[in-house]
Design an enzyme around this catalytic site. Structure first.
Site, PDB file in Angstrom:
ATOM      1  N   GLU A  30       0.901  -0.962   0.225  1.00  0.00           N
ATOM      2  CA  GLU A  30      -0.152   0.069  -0.051  1.00  0.00           C
ATOM      3  C   GLU A  30       0.943   1.136   0.144  1.00  0.00           C
ATOM      4  OE1 GLU A  30      -2.473  -0.721   3.487  1.00  0.00           O
ATOM      5  OE2 GLU A  30      -3.017  -2.435   2.756  1.00  0.00           O
ATOM      6  N   SER A  60      -6.005  -3.803   0.917  1.00  0.00           N
ATOM      7  CA  SER A  60      -6.604  -5.456   0.834  1.00  0.00           C
ATOM      8  C   SER A  60      -5.482  -6.297   1.442  1.00  0.00           C
ATOM      9  CB  SER A  60      -6.561  -5.589  -0.552  1.00  0.00           C
ATOM     10  OG  SER A  60      -7.693  -4.658  -1.240  1.00  0.00           O
ATOM     11  N   GLU A  61      -5.029  -6.351   2.415  1.00  0.00           N
ATOM     12  CA  GLU A  61      -3.892  -7.329   2.772  1.00  0.00           C
ATOM     13  C   GLU A  61      -4.094  -8.789   2.311  1.00  0.00           C
ATOM     14  OE1 GLU A  61      -5.369  -4.943   4.799  1.00  0.00           O
ATOM     15  OE2 GLU A  61      -3.834  -3.410   4.973  1.00  0.00           O
ATOM     16  N   PHE A  84       1.683  -1.907   8.179  1.00  0.00           N
ATOM     17  CA  PHE A  84       2.236  -2.068   9.728  1.00  0.00           C
ATOM     18  C   PHE A  84       2.160  -3.725   9.803  1.00  0.00           C
ATOM     19  CE2 PHE A  84       1.328   2.259   9.750  1.00  0.00           C
ATOM     20  CZ  PHE A  84       1.983   2.725  10.999  1.00  0.00           C
ATOM     21  N   ASP A  86       1.265  -5.256  12.175  1.00  0.00           N
ATOM     22  CA  ASP A  86      -0.093  -5.702  12.857  1.00  0.00           C
ATOM     23  C   ASP A  86      -1.142  -6.226  11.720  1.00  0.00           C
ATOM     24  OD1 ASP A  86       0.330  -3.934  15.631  1.00  0.00           O
ATOM     25  OD2 ASP A  86       1.298  -3.331  13.709  1.00  0.00           O
ATOM     26  N   HIS A 130      -0.905  -0.526  15.982  1.00  0.00           N
ATOM     27  CA  HIS A 130       0.306  -0.342  14.938  1.00  0.00           C
ATOM     28  C   HIS A 130       1.621  -0.456  15.651  1.00  0.00           C
ATOM     29  CE1 HIS A 130      -3.318   1.398  13.077  1.00  0.00           C
ATOM     30  NE2 HIS A 130      -2.419   2.085  11.957  1.00  0.00           N
TER      31      HIS A 130
HETATM   32  C1  LIG Z   1      -5.952  -2.688   7.392  1.00  0.00           C
HETATM   33  C2  LIG Z   1      -5.245  -1.754   7.450  1.00  0.00           C
HETATM   34  N1  LIG Z   1      -4.548  -1.263   6.378  1.00  0.00           N
HETATM   35  C3  LIG Z   1      -3.665  -0.116   6.238  1.00  0.00           C
HETATM   36  C4  LIG Z   1      -4.141   0.802   7.138  1.00  0.00           C
HETATM   37  C5  LIG Z   1      -3.286   1.990   7.115  1.00  0.00           C
HETATM   38  N2  LIG Z   1      -4.042   3.396   6.638  1.00  0.00           N
HETATM   39  C6  LIG Z   1      -4.513   4.011   7.726  1.00  0.00           C
HETATM   40  S1  LIG Z   1      -5.795   5.034   7.035  1.00  0.00           S
HETATM   41  C7  LIG Z   1      -5.394   4.503   5.472  1.00  0.00           C
HETATM   42  C8  LIG Z   1      -6.156   5.063   4.503  1.00  0.00           C
HETATM   43  C9  LIG Z   1      -7.374   4.897   4.545  1.00  0.00           C
HETATM   44  O1  LIG Z   1      -8.147   5.746   3.449  1.00  0.00           O
HETATM   45  P1  LIG Z   1      -9.703   6.086   3.371  1.00  0.00           P
HETATM   46  O2  LIG Z   1     -10.358   4.809   3.800  1.00  0.00           O
HETATM   47  O3  LIG Z   1      -9.997   6.546   2.217  1.00  0.00           O
HETATM   48  O4  LIG Z   1      -9.765   7.122   4.593  1.00  0.00           O
HETATM   49  P2  LIG Z   1      -9.262   8.543   4.730  1.00  0.00           P
HETATM   50  O5  LIG Z   1      -7.834   8.410   5.318  1.00  0.00           O
HETATM   51  O6  LIG Z   1      -9.018   9.236   3.323  1.00  0.00           O
HETATM   52  O7  LIG Z   1     -10.046   9.141   5.814  1.00  0.00           O
HETATM   53  C10 LIG Z   1      -4.353   3.388   5.647  1.00  0.00           C
HETATM   54  C11 LIG Z   1      -3.766   2.740   4.260  1.00  0.00           C
HETATM   55  C12 LIG Z   1      -4.754   0.504   8.357  1.00  0.00           C
HETATM   56  N3  LIG Z   1      -4.890   1.448   9.084  1.00  0.00           N
HETATM   57  N4  LIG Z   1      -5.450  -0.851   8.322  1.00  0.00           N
END
Ligand SMILES: Cc1ncc(C[n+]2csc(CCOP(=O)(O)OP(=O)(O)O)c2C)c(N)n1
Ligand SMILES: [Mg+2]
Lengths: 330, 302
Positions: A30, A60-61, A84, A86, A130
């Site tokens: 990602e 999409s882990e 992460f 986690d 995290h």
């Molecule tokens: C399962 C998972 N994968 C990756 C992350 C890291 N992460 C935190 S917020 C985020 C982006 C989320 O995007 P979106 O759903 O569009 O929300 P926004 O931040 O734009 O409010 C990512 C990749 C996470 N917290 N959980």
């Protein structure tokens, strides 16, 4: 060996080198694309140089690891970056029930050159979801190897080794380590490689030996410094690159000489790599051990966000120090 | 834009000032860890506020300060949580993205909350008919398979599940075009779930549009409400790699232009309130908490 390079840069260069040398290698994860270059900047520059093989993915882990397994199944090599470590929880099924098993469950060996990189560990204030090191949940899975990034093991060599196994491997990477320097140790100690194991030691008779994954190395060395200067106790630290399966044969002579063997690790207490290793070493060293092997780890707890609370839960150099003193006293 | 009641605008500006303060505190090194501000998206939870009832559940995500403040108006407790001080909502354990208070809960792992909210909605349907579970997710979170598993169950079982999507066109650094095939509307349609897209920044209009739809959710019809919104700030802090010319509509810029006096008056009040809170909370003693841990081998109590 460039001693000034940071561990994260060394890993970044390793990925550049690997992608450059082997047109079969893919990197998936990602937010990998430049200029962002991954949450911890480990993939910086890769997408610009290798746009066809460095793929940024949706969140999409499970499918990322599944797709990486598919690449490996079809004869390519795949490296996954979990943002992460986690989140490896979301890919648990693909790792444990597909990638690892498929190597052997079809009767004949299916090569599966696949590396899943897991930025792990706390002391950064990222909170309970995290900051973990999920290592213990992946120990003892047939066909799955566990490695940990270390300041003493060149990441290119480690990546080459993992891919050559042709079995899925998890690479745990302590996030704090990214900004530390490669090959740097306290001037009180020197270090060397004994096969796979980096041995950092005081030059002289040893009172104790620590065994720790790479992410704990600096905390262990800081503890060794205090133990030497304030308590006149000389120690050695053993840092294996491959944690599981781990063959301790090369370091048994050293471990057999010392008054105490202590395994220090970052994950929460209970059902850990250290307990597995201690059980193995108790059997192999029975007769030469002078006391039971001591385990020390983070608390049996979630990792709180607030810095002062996190410090009390996550393994610190002071925790290692106290564990050694307590065990030698007892 | 329609003029807002002072109460609504004060809440909106409280959220904005709160988030600005967090970024300033981070810059000065007074905050540790990470945080995700909702600058630009404040109007989403404020629009929904009068449409939700105390008995409804709210599930939030990493970008949840606005969700929390719109529900509880408790900037002191939230800031104490983020700063690890006494009076923290979750004793400083959860931090910015893991909050739980009454029927409000947030988690930092994307996609986790939707199935959980589905279970809560199942409970509400049987035990407290008329109640609903509201889940805030971002556009990027539609990458997670659990989202679809939950939508399928919610529709099969006709559950009072309100999915509020804050579609800000980006997930961390990744624009939606690089992470979503098709549309959210199409995905909802695949399950036969109602979907509505909100492009307005006008809170009165949004409420008028959503009020009857939210009532249908209470009767057991899951609904996806997709807000076309904009993240004004970085993903967390100092990590905005978008080109400077990328369009970022700000509801407040538009509102301020039309209602300058009310805006100036309430913004000054909100800033002063948050400044005072920040000073007061920073002076508090650290949050106290003891892990309810067993004592397996390896643990050295501190
Ligand atoms: C399962 C998972 N994968 C990756 C992350 C890291 N992460 C935190 S917020 C985020 C982006 C989320 O995007 P979106 O759903 O569009 O929300 P926004 O931040 O734009 O409010 C990512 C990749 C996470 N917290 N959980
Ligand atoms: Mg988004």
């Amino acid at each position: 060996m460039d001693a000034r390079v940071r561990v994260g840069e060394n890993l970044n260069q390793a990925l550049h080198g690997l992608l450059g040398d082997d047109p079969g290698v893919y990197v998936l994860g990602e937010d990998l694309l430049d200029p962002y270059g991954g949450a911890f900047k480990i993939t910086r520059g890769l997408s610009t140089r290798f746009p066809d093989r460095v793929l940024t993915t949706p969140l999409s882990e499970g499918a990322i690891v599944g797709a990486a397994s598919g690449l490996a199944l079809a004869g390519e090599k795949a490296i996954v970056e979990m943002m992460f470590g986690d989140f490896a929880g979301l890919a648990f099924d693909q790792i444990v029930n597909f990638a690892a098993k498929s190597v052997s469950m079809y009767g004949r060996r299916v090569p599966m050159p696949l590396v899943i990189r897991c930025p792990s560990g706390g002391n950064r204030g990222y909170g309970p979801t995290h900051s973990q090191n999920l290592q213990k949940h992946f120990i003892g899975v047939p066909g799955l190897s566990l490695f940990e990034m270390s300041p003493f093991h060149d990441n290119r060599a480690v990546l080459d080794r993992m891919l050559a196994l042709e079995e899925p491997c998890l690479l745990f990477e302590d996030k704090v380590l990214y900004t530390r320097r490669m090959y740097e140790v306290d001037e009180l100690f020197s270090w060397d490689l004994v096969e796979d194991v980096a041995v950092v030691r005081f030059d002289g008779d040893l009172d104790y030996a620590l065994i720790a994954p790479g992410g704990v190395a600096h905390r262990a060395i800081a503890a060794m410094r205090t133990l030497l200067l304030s308590h006149d106790l000389a120690g050695a630290l053993l840092v294996p690159s491959r944690l599981y399966p781990f063959d301790p044969a090369a370091v048994l002579p050293l471990l057999g000489q010392v008054g105490l063997v202590c395994v220090a690790e970052d994950g929460s207490a209970g059902g850990t790599w250290g307990s597995h290793l201690a059980a193995d070493l108790h059997t192999r060293l029975w007769g030469s051990l002078r006391r039971p092997i001591r385990l020390v780890s983070s608390a049996d707890s979630v990792i709180p966000t607030a810095a002062h609370l996190e410090r009390d839960v996550v393994l610190q150099d002071s925790t290692i120090c106290r564990a050694v003193l307590e065990a030698l006293d007892g | 834009m329609n003029r807002l009641a002072d109460e609504d605008l004060a809440l909106l500006l409280l959220i904005r000032s709160f988030e600005r303060k967090l970024l300033a505190l981070f810059e000065r090194g007074e905050l540790n860890g990470t945080t995700h501000t909702c600058l630009g998206q404040e109007y989403v939870p404020v629009s929904l506020r009068p449409l939700l009832r105390d008995g409804d559940w709210v599930f939030s995500n990493h970008r949840g300060h606005g969700h929390y403040l719109a529900r509880f108006e408790d900037p002191e407790g939230l800031l104490a949580e983020i700063m690890g001080r006494k009076g923290a909502v979750c004793d400083g354990v959860g931090g910015s993205q893991h909050l739980h208070r009454d029927r409000y809960l947030s988690t930092g792992v994307q996609g986790q909350s939707l199935p959980v909210a589905t279970g809560v909605a199942l409970h509400l349907k049987r035990r407290e008919p008329g109640g609903l579970a509201c889940v805030y997710i971002g556009d990027g979170t539609w990458g997670e398979g659990a989202v679809y598993e939950a939508l399928n169950m919610a529709q099969l079982w006709r559950l009072p599940l309100l999915v509020v999507v804050e579609h800000n066109g980006i997930a961390q650094s990744t624009p939606t075009e690089l992470q979503m095939a098709g549309t959210i509307a199409g995905r909802a349609a695949a399950f036969g779930i109602e979907h509505t897209r909100v492009t307005s920044l006008d809170i009165s209009e949004i409420r008028r549009h959503l009020a009857p739809l939210v009532e249908t959710v209470r009767g057991g019809a899951p609904l996806v409400v997709e807000f076309a919104t904009h993240r004004l700030g970085p993903h967390s802090k100092g990590d905005d790699t978008r080109p400077p010319d990328v369009v970022r509509s700000d509801w407040y810029a538009a509102y301020q232009a039309e209602h300058p006096d009310q805006s100036a008056r309430l913004e000054a009040a909100a800033r002063a309130r948050v400044d005072a809170i920040a000073e007061e909370v920073a002076a508090r003693p650290p949050a106290a908490w003891t892990p309810a841990a067993g004592s397996p081998a390896g643990w050295m109590p501190a």
